[in-house]
Write a protein that holds these residues in place. Structure first.
Motif, PDB file in Angstrom:
ATOM      1  N   CYS A 171     -61.436  57.845 -83.582  1.00 11.17           N
ATOM      2  CA  CYS A 171     -61.642  58.471 -82.283  1.00 11.17           C
ATOM      3  C   CYS A 171     -60.496  59.409 -81.921  1.00 11.17           C
ATOM      4  O   CYS A 171     -60.605  60.203 -80.991  1.00 11.17           O
ATOM      5  CB  CYS A 171     -61.829  57.412 -81.197  1.00 11.17           C
ATOM      6  N   SER A 172     -59.373  59.282 -82.656  1.00 10.99           N
ATOM      7  CA  SER A 172     -58.270  60.184 -82.355  1.00 10.99           C
ATOM      8  C   SER A 172     -58.112  61.279 -83.411  1.00 10.99           C
ATOM      9  O   SER A 172     -57.181  62.055 -83.370  1.00 10.99           O
ATOM     10  CB  SER A 172     -56.970  59.364 -82.247  1.00 10.99           C
ATOM     11  N   HIS A 225     -69.926  62.816 -80.510  1.00 12.92           N
ATOM     12  CA  HIS A 225     -68.927  63.804 -80.079  1.00 12.92           C
ATOM     13  C   HIS A 225     -69.182  64.165 -78.626  1.00 12.92           C
ATOM     14  O   HIS A 225     -70.333  64.183 -78.182  1.00 12.92           O
ATOM     15  CB  HIS A 225     -69.048  65.089 -80.903  1.00 12.92           C
ATOM     16  N   HIS A 270     -61.728  52.245 -86.067  1.00 11.67           N
ATOM     17  CA  HIS A 270     -62.448  52.878 -84.968  1.00 11.67           C
ATOM     18  C   HIS A 270     -61.498  53.722 -84.119  1.00 11.67           C
ATOM     19  O   HIS A 270     -61.761  54.897 -83.824  1.00 11.67           O
ATOM     20  CB  HIS A 270     -63.097  51.775 -84.125  1.00 11.67           C
ATOM     21  N   GLU A 271     -60.345  53.124 -83.776  1.00 10.31           N
ATOM     22  CA  GLU A 271     -59.389  53.837 -82.916  1.00 10.31           C
ATOM     23  C   GLU A 271     -58.881  55.092 -83.614  1.00 10.31           C
ATOM     24  O   GLU A 271     -58.795  56.165 -83.013  1.00 10.31           O
ATOM     25  CB  GLU A 271     -58.194  52.934 -82.566  1.00 10.31           C
ATOM     26  N   PHE A 277     -71.359  59.630 -85.776  1.00  7.15           N
ATOM     27  CA  PHE A 277     -70.271  60.103 -84.926  1.00  7.15           C
ATOM     28  C   PHE A 277     -70.893  60.535 -83.609  1.00  7.15           C
ATOM     29  O   PHE A 277     -71.924  61.202 -83.605  1.00  7.15           O
ATOM     30  CB  PHE A 277     -69.612  61.347 -85.529  1.00  7.15           C
ATOM     31  N   ARG A 300     -64.646  66.379 -79.284  1.00  8.13           N
ATOM     32  CA  ARG A 300     -63.869  65.187 -79.575  1.00  8.13           C
ATOM     33  C   ARG A 300     -64.808  64.045 -79.989  1.00  8.13           C
ATOM     34  O   ARG A 300     -65.915  63.915 -79.505  1.00  8.13           O
ATOM     35  CB  ARG A 300     -63.108  64.797 -78.304  1.00  8.13           C
ATOM     36  N   ILE A 301     -64.314  63.189 -80.895  1.00  5.74           N
ATOM     37  CA  ILE A 301     -65.121  62.046 -81.295  1.00  5.74           C
ATOM     38  C   ILE A 301     -64.949  60.956 -80.243  1.00  5.74           C
ATOM     39  O   ILE A 301     -63.815  60.566 -79.934  1.00  5.74           O
ATOM     40  CB  ILE A 301     -64.666  61.509 -82.671  1.00  5.74           C
ATOM     41  N   THR A 302     -66.061  60.472 -79.687  1.00  5.57           N
ATOM     42  CA  THR A 302     -65.937  59.427 -78.666  1.00  5.57           C
ATOM     43  C   THR A 302     -66.306  58.055 -79.205  1.00  5.57           C
ATOM     44  O   THR A 302     -65.863  57.043 -78.694  1.00  5.57           O
ATOM     45  CB  THR A 302     -66.835  59.735 -77.459  1.00  5.57           C
ATOM     46  N   ASP A 303     -67.105  58.032 -80.231  1.00  2.00           N
ATOM     47  CA  ASP A 303     -67.468  56.728 -80.811  1.00  2.00           C
ATOM     48  C   ASP A 303     -67.914  56.959 -82.250  1.00  2.00           C
ATOM     49  O   ASP A 303     -68.420  58.026 -82.594  1.00  2.00           O
ATOM     50  CB  ASP A 303     -68.615  56.091 -80.010  1.00  2.00           C
TER      51      ASP A 303
END
Ligand code: ADP
Length: 893
Positions: A315-316, A289, A311-312, A287, A295-298
């Motif tokens: 990330c949310s 962040h 994945h999407e 992860f 926030r998770i960015t990738d």
């Protein structure tokens, strides 16, 4: 303008006209006229001429030197040279610069023709000067511009080329030659196709057509060109049409080499792909962040698999939304913020899959900078399996302990230095020690027997040094103070690098085994003694091995030293005549299995021959393959001798028996004749002289006749007796019911007179001599009738029953019986228990019966109660019934 003769100036009109025209021409053409009189050196010129030099009319110096002084100093020499040259060539054509009084520089061209006099000497040079400054300027500009272009072409590090309408190279710059790898001569005039492959040609066909036909430019096409050497380069091709007179005459192309750039791009792309691939291929969920917001960015692919989101989606999502109970988003944010400010952290976290199942992850969180931004990288490893295997290990550890505590042996573990780290319960149970005591270094030695301790320690330390497995036997003291014997074994346990990390050992109580072994040893000793005493030697052979094993006495019997003995070597010890038969017997028994027996001779060291008997058997496996042979041998030399002696005696006996029978027969036969004579003469005497003899004499004669008759019966009996011979070859199947019937028929008169009842039960068939069996039956029934009790009618009953492998016949009567002490006697010949008066007889009957029964390989005996009756028994062996096996005539007895 050639050298020609000048027309005479005689006609004023013509001259005037000419001058006017010349003036006109000079004005229109912008040139000035001059004439140089070479003889006088005088130069005359027109006003236009002077104007060319920026001089007012009449200011021209009018001499050649004067003219020269007007020429630009740099051009003077050349101008002068050309003028003088023209005196030889007849022509003048020279360009030079002049500096006008206003200091401007003008380019002039002078052209003229030489006129010669009659003698051919130069007379006049007539010509014009023309201002070519503008032309020169244009020329220079063009030249400069061309030079610039040429320089650019030559030095630009980018391939430039021009093609004609037909697409043929007309020009290529050096960078182009370099790029395409061709020499000028190789490529100029060749089609553009020369440097591109078919595929590229196809791609370019349309745009090039557009370019050539409509003048459309070609911009930055990535094209692979093939160099002369065959390798390729990538260029970014741009081209535009070349115009000539408003028509497209060809095209000019520029082809910068972008191969390296492309390669770099590709590498970059590859490297990005690689990083992404690695990122995605990691077996741990990753992860990324945002360090500030958390926030998770990738996330990588593994994360998506582990958590079950795309994945999407991930990330949310909050971390908290992907966590098990008790693991919150707040806690996650707190960790991310701590890590963003300071040290990395490692912890376990309960994660939750999209489907609701939870799993344990070990998370490694650290701060990183990615693309210039502060990020927190969390690597989550699924440790469910690890957690499970830890519990499995615990479980298996428990199992191991349970097992180890319950096995019959002591089990123990020591470290690489031999210090005990663990004993099983058995050890404590037996030794009565405690774990605390055993924890002390070397305590195990206290239960060792002092006499063995030093040897055990020495051997153990050798094993610890070399890593060889350990094995020894030693006594160990139990809690009752008694020692028992143990077999101690241990093996080293090694790590992956091969280093010994542990020793695992067991001690097995072998006290009983040692006792058994001891008693086995004693038994073996006894067996060996027994073998010696019994005179037998034992051998056994595992089929397939080289040699059998032998007991020591085996060699004693063969009279050789103890030695390894193969079958061949053994055969060598035998009498040559016996070798083959023994060999054959061995072969047979190996093939067929079962028992074998053989007799053979060996030559002793003292030269004497001894007879040996070998007996044994072959043991086979379930498929019938021979596995093992065992056997005994014994010296039967004495036995053989006894046998020979016995056989000789038997032979002698048989011969003497035969002679005796012969004698008895001859004697009885020869006795009968004189006896008959005695009886006949006595009867004759009685008949003829009876009346003259007194009563006494008559009585004597009667006695004598009676004696003779008895003698006759005796002789008959003896004859019959001697005829009972062993001729088993004549035996046939005999129905004893028929034998009984015939005997009863023969005895009919006696039965009638005595009022006897003679009965039987169903009697069997036997193998035998019918006549003899009939005689046997008749004698026994006859005796039963004869020795009857006074006043009681005889009852005789004949039965037979099977007992084992024989038939036992019984002839029972209710007669006078026989006292037990006489039972042996009565079967001997001539033995009687009664007088002739009481019961007449010869004493041969039962002797005959015995002889008959024995010829049939049976026995005869009796049971009797005096005064009540007797039962005579005789047995006949049960034989397979069937036709007589032998048809050969028996030898004469
Ligand atoms: P013999 O009958 O001619 O005297 P045997 O050899 O037949 O001769 O018998 C021997 C003796 O055995 C007889 O003298 C008799 O005393 C006794 N004996 C034989 N059979 C019987 C019987 N069935 N009952 C009692 N005594 C018997």
């Amino acid at each position: 303008m050639g050298e020609e003769s000048i027309p005479k100036s005689g006609d004023e009109m013509d001259v005037q006209k000419c001058a006017e025209r010349l003036q006109l021409l000079q004005r229109i053409g912008g040139f000035g006229y001059f004439e140089w009189d070479i003889q006088s050196g005088q130069v005359s010129c027109s006003g236009e001429f002077e104007a060319l030099y920026g001089l007012a009319s009449g200011y021209f110096p009018c001499s050649c030197d004067g003219w020269i002084s007007l020429v630009h100093p740099e051009d003077r020499e050349e101008a002068e040279r050309q003028v003088h040259l023209s005196l030889e060539t007849g022509f003048l054509d020279v360009e030079w610069r002049v500096i006008t009084p206003d200091h401007s520089v003008r380019w002039l061209v002078g052209r003229g023709s030489l006129f010669r006099d009659a003698a051919g000497n130069p007379e006049r040079l007539v010509g014009v000067h023309l201002d070519i400054t503008l032309q020169k300027q244009l020329e220079k500009e063009l030249q400069d511009s061309n030079m610039f272009l040429e320089r650019v072409m030559q030095s630009i590090p980018c391939a430039l080329f021009a093609l004609d309408r037909e697409g043929r190279f007309v020009q290529v710059n050096p960078a182009g030659y370099d790029l395409f790898g061709y020499e000028c001569s190789d490529i100029i005039g060749q089609p553009f196709r020369l440097i591109i492959d078919d595929e590229t040609a196809q791609q370019l066909e349309e745009p090039l057509r557009q370019l050539m036909e409509r003048g459309e430019r070609l911009a930055a096409w990535e094209v692979d060109v093939t160099r002369k050497a065959g390798n390729r380069r990538t260029v970014s091709l741009s081209a535009m049409p070349l115009m000539e007179d408003g028509n497209i005459s060809g095209m000019v192309g520029v082809a910068p080499d972008v191969t390296e750039q492309k390669e770099t791009e590709r590498q970059l792309r590859d490297s990005e792909d690689r990083h992404r691939t690695i990122f995605d291929a990691m077996n741990d969920a990753i992860f990324i962040h945002c360090a500030r917001s958390g926030r998770i960015t990738d996330v990588n692919r593994r994360a998506q698999e582990m958590y079950g989101y795309s994945h999407e989606e991930m990330c949310s999502l909050d971390v908290g939304e992907m966590s098990g109970p008790g693991f919150t988003q707040e806690a996650a944010i707190a960790i991310i913020q701590r890590v963003a400010e300071g040290e990395p952290e490692l912890f376990e976290w309960l994660a939750r899959h999209r489907n609701g199942t939870t799993f344990w992850v070990e998370v490694n969180v650290k701060k990183v900078v990615l693309e210039g931004a502060d990020r927190v990288l969390a690597v989550a490893r699924d440790i469910t399996e690890r957690k499970r295997s830890v519990s499995v290990i615990q479980e298996s550890e428990e199992k191991f302990r349970a097992l180890a505590d319950n096995i019959a042996q002591f089990a123990w573990m020591a470290d690489s230095g031999g210090r005990i780290v663990w004993f099983n319960k058995r050890w404590y149970d037996y030794t009565g020690t405690t774990a605390e005591e055993m924890g002390t270094d070397g305590w195990w030695q206290k239960v060792q027997h002092p006499a063995y301790l030093a040897a055990v320690k020495e051997k153990l330390s050798r094993c610890l040094d070399t890593g060889e497995p350990w094995e020894d036997t030693m006594p160990l003291r139990g809690k009752d103070g008694n020692y028992r014997w143990f077999l101690s074994r241990a093996v080293p346990i090694r790590d992956n690098a091969g280093r010994v990390t542990r020793w695992f050992g067991t001690n097995t109580d072998i006290t009983e085994r040692r006792e058994i072994e001891e008693s086995l040893r004693r038994t073996e000793e006894r067996l060996s003694l027994a073998q010696q005493a019994a005179g037998i030697g034992i051998w056994s052979w595992e089929v397939g091995t080289e040699e059998p094993t032998f007991s020591p006495n085996y060699f004693n019997i063969l009279g050789v030293e103890q030695q390894p003995l193969s079958f061949e070597r053994f055969l060598d010890l035998l009498h040559p005549d016996d070798r083959q038969s023994l060999h054959d017997e061995f072969d047979r028994v190996l093939r067929e299995g079962g028992q074998f027996e053989a007799e053979f001779r060996v030559q002793m060291a003292d030269g004497l021959e001894r007879w040996i008997m070998g007996r044994g058997r072959v043991y086979t496996d379930e498929t019938g393959m021979p596995q093992r042979m065992t056997g005994i041998i014994s010296d039967i030399t004495e036995h053989k001798q006894h046998e020979d002696d016995l056989k000789r005696t038997m032979d002698d006996l048989a011969r003497s028996n035969r002679e005796l029978e012969q004698f008895a027969y001859v004697a009885s036969h020869d006795l009968k004749e004189p006896l008959r004579m005695v009886a006949s003469y006595l009867q004759l005497l009685e008949k003829k002289y009876g009346e003259r003899l007194d009563e006494k004499a008559g009585q004597y004669i009667h006695f004598a006749v009676d004696g003779a008759e008895r003698m006759d019966r005796l002789i008959d009996g003896l004859l019959r007796y001697s005829r009972i011979t062993s001729r088993s070859a004549d035996f046939v199947i005999v129905d004893t019911n028929a034998v009984f019937a015939e005997a009863v028929a023969n005895l009919e008169q006696a039965i009638r007179e005595s009022g006897a009842a003679v009965t039987r039960e169903g009697l069997p068939q036997v193998r035998g001599d019918e006549m003899q069996l009939m005689m046997l039956m008749q004698n026994l029934i006859g005796n039963a009738l004869k020795y009857r009790k006074e006043g009681l009618p005889p009852r005789v009953h004949v039965t037979a029953k099977r007992e084992g492998r024989e038939w036992v016949f019984a002839v029972r009567d209710n007669g006078i019986g026989i006292a037990t002490e006489h039972h042996g006697r009565i079967f001997q010949i001539f033995q009687r228990l009664h007088t002739q008066k009481e019961y007449p007889g010869t004493g041969i009957g039962l002797a005959s019966c015995k002889k008959i029964v024995e010829h049939h390989r049976g026995r005869i005996w009796l049971e009797s109660i005096p005064g009540e009756g007797s039962t005579f028994f005789f047995s006949i062996p049960l034989e397979r019934l069937g036709p007589s096996r032998s048809t050969t005539p028996a030898p004469a007895a």
